[in-house]
Enzyme design. Structure first.
Site, PDB file in Angstrom:
ATOM      1  N   PHE A  55       3.051   3.993  -2.522  1.00  0.00           N
ATOM      2  CA  PHE A  55       3.687   3.411  -3.311  1.00  0.00           C
ATOM      3  C   PHE A  55       3.135   2.608  -4.041  1.00  0.00           C
ATOM      4  CE2 PHE A  55       8.276   2.859  -0.945  1.00  0.00           C
ATOM      5  CZ  PHE A  55       8.457   4.349  -1.031  1.00  0.00           C
ATOM      6  N   ASP A  56       2.720   2.914  -5.459  1.00  0.00           N
ATOM      7  CA  ASP A  56       1.806   2.619  -6.227  1.00  0.00           C
ATOM      8  C   ASP A  56       2.585   1.306  -7.032  1.00  0.00           C
ATOM      9  OD1 ASP A  56      -0.535   2.740  -8.241  1.00  0.00           O
ATOM     10  OD2 ASP A  56       0.992   2.842  -9.630  1.00  0.00           O
TER      11      ASP A  56
END
Length: 579
Positions: free
Chosen positions: A236-237
């Protein structure tokens, strides 16, 4: 009537939605989300508090085009190289954004549903996922300003016209935490007049407005697609910035944490052993918050490790690394640290805040500059501060704060011997496997500091280096492969096995690992200085009724009352059980 598992799932999703979107019909939203994820009465309940990993899990981090061969799509080349050289070493691959993009080497996504044609196609992605566990990025905070969605925003069309976060230009944003020095707002002309779009990172990376439930629906569709294509681990950037609320710092807000919980609920009901890793390049205590109560991210990036380990090896003192390790809470079952010391980005300095003082940070900055690295900056209350050190890890460890020396390979291998033995799942950047140097030509070509550590190898040239036993690339590759192959056979190196920090002075770093069934102990001991160290065996406190071996040198320890002699940067893994 719905099955009990499905009823509980409905209840959990409705609860998440009620927290994030109290003004919406939670039942209606829940029904839509479950439809997108194809969850129904036949859905199986995910196991509670189960580790979806073991000591055999090692993740290689790479771009889709880090390895090139003329006339061949890079994803095929990458797959072929890993099959021929690393199947007995690496079981998981993190392919950095492989979607069409406009900037930031993939993190300005134009179309989340496609594979960048220059890399390959979904068949290539699926083929890799059949032989390696596949990790992919969910670039969830922003997309490219040239995406269809943003083009529609500028034209007032669906889908996209209300997908992006905008505020009036006079809005007070002084509280907002920024990772960059660029202006926060981008002026954009639309049919309804001039809009000011929020851009946390760059003006080509326009932030989504998750207040709009349609944006959430879009990302759940993307997650379902990636699962279908074989993705099993999600990064999850920049998730910390997901939710914006005026008059706050717009980072780590409660709605952001609840969104992570919601997405985890959906993902793990769709594929029981799928894993979410949160990417939050922030101070240590903030980073740890993404474990939640064992109900948010399965893993968090151990962002403090790279700057602390670099500090340790260039100063010859493990004082700060040891203090930090003792302060780290053991993750509960079902969660783990994701350890890394190099990545496609630089070595972040924010995670060292509160752990290293200003003088120590300045030493890092000065040493990296001496070794040919770059420094990236961020704006904090109108003051520019060093945000990230941009340099290949191999070149960052070419010497100490006193300058380059002859111990580069030993120091580099020592760094990885530490990381591979620590509690958690190890991630190894592809350029660390090869000991790749700074790529100055790429920096000049792109004008971006991070390009210094994003070299592209022609496979034939790389393999020629690996075949030359005198090449530094060959020495690094051979020794790191050997370390990893040793690591993945040891139960005491399970990511959740017990860890205890040893007290062996400032120049010797050590910790003890014990397998979950308590049958194997490993004492991991490292000379982190350029001077030979002699440690009394009595200080290590080995049980004298056991036979002890060094897993790295494969030698037996015969005298438990003598000394452990450590050459500069030597690592030993002392165990009572060889596997």
């Amino acid at each position: 009537m719905p099955e009990p598992v499905f009823s509980e799932l409905i209840h959990r999703v409705k609860t998440h939605i009620s927290v994030i979107y109290p003004e919406l019909d939670a039942e209606k939203v829940t029904q839509r989300l479950l439809e997108i994820m194809r969850l129904d009465e036949n859905t199986e309940s995910p196991p509670n508090h189960k580790n979806h990993w073991s000591e055999q899990d090692v993740i290689a981090i790479t771009y889709g085009n880090s390895l090139l061969r003329d006339g061949e799509k890079p994803l095929h080349t990458l797959h072929d190289f890993f099959k021929r050289h690393l199947t007995d070493t690496i079981n998981s691959i993190h392919i950095l954004p492989f979607y069409p993009y406009t900037s930031d080497d993939g993190f300005s996504v134009m179309d989340y549903s496609k594979v960048n044609d220059s890399l390959g196609d979904w068949v290539d992605v699926e083929n890799i996922s059949k032989e390696f566990r596949l990790m992919a990025d969910l670039v969830i905070n922003h997309c490219s300003s040239r995406s269809v969605w943003f083009e529609n925003f500028k034209q007032g069309k669906d889908p996209g016209k209300d997908y992006f976060y905008t505020v009036p230009p006079e809005t007070d944003t002084s509280l907002v935490v920024r990772p960059r020095t660029s202006p926060l707002l981008r002026e954009v002309e639309t049919p309804s007049g001039t809009q000011y779009v929020w851009c946390t990172f760059s003006h080509d990376q326009v932030d989504f407005d998750f207040h709009n439930i349609e944006v959430l629906y879009e990302f759940v569709k993307i997650i379902r697609l990636y699962l279908d294509m074989g993705v099993n681990i999600f990064r999850f950037d920049a998730v910390a910035f997901l939710w914006k609320e005026l008059n706050t710092n717009c980072i780590h807000l409660p709605e952001t944490h609840e969104a992570v919980r919601l997405l985890r609920t959906l993902v793990e009901h769709a594929v029981n052993d799928a894993v979410i890793i949160s990417e939050t390049n922030v101070p240590n205590h903030e980073n740890l918050s993404y474990f939640g109560n064992g109900n948010e991210a399965h893993c968090v990036y151990n962002f403090s490790l790279p700057p602390l380990l670099l500090n340790t090896l260039i100063t010859g003192s493990c004082r700060h690394l040891k203090r930090w390790l003792m302060s780290m809470p053991p993750p509960q079952v079902g969660t783990a640290y994701f350890n890394f010391i190099a990545s496609h980005d630089g070595i972040g300095l924010r995670p060292a805040e509160g752990l290293l003082n200003d003088d120590e940070l300045a030493t890092l900055v000065n040493t990296v500059s001496l070794f040919g690295g770059k420094v990236s900056w961020r704006s904090a209350n109108g003051i520019n501060k060093p945000y990230e050190l941009n340099i290949s890890l191999f070149d960052a460890l070419q010497g100490t704060h006193k300058g380059p020396d002859k111990h580069q390979v030993e120091r580099f291998v020592c760094a990885h011997a530490i990381m591979l033995a620590l509690e958690g799942i190890p991630g190894i950047y592809i350029h660390s496997l090869f000991g790749t140097h700074n790529d100055y030509a790429r920096v000049e070509n792109t004008s971006h500091n991070r390009s210094i550590n994003r070299h592209q190898w022609q496979v034939d040239s790389l393999e020629a280096e690996l075949d030359n036993k005198y090449s530094s690339h060959s020495k690094v590759f051979t020794r790191l492969k050997s370390l990893i192959q040793t690591r993945i056979r040891q139960p005491a190196f399970h990511p959740n096995a017990v860890q205890f920090t040893l007290q062996l002075g400032e120049q010797v770093f050590g910790f003890w690992r014990q397998s979950q069934n308590r049958s194997q102990s490993i004492f991991c001991i490292y000379n982190i200085s350029d001077i030979e160290q002699n440690i009394p065996m009595a200080e290590i406190n080995l049980i004298d009724t056991e036979t002890w071996f060094d897993l790295i040198s494969e030698q037996q320890i015969t005298d438990l009352h003598g000394y452990l002699n450590l050459a500069p940067y030597q690592a030993v893994w002392l165990t009572n059980r060889k596997h």
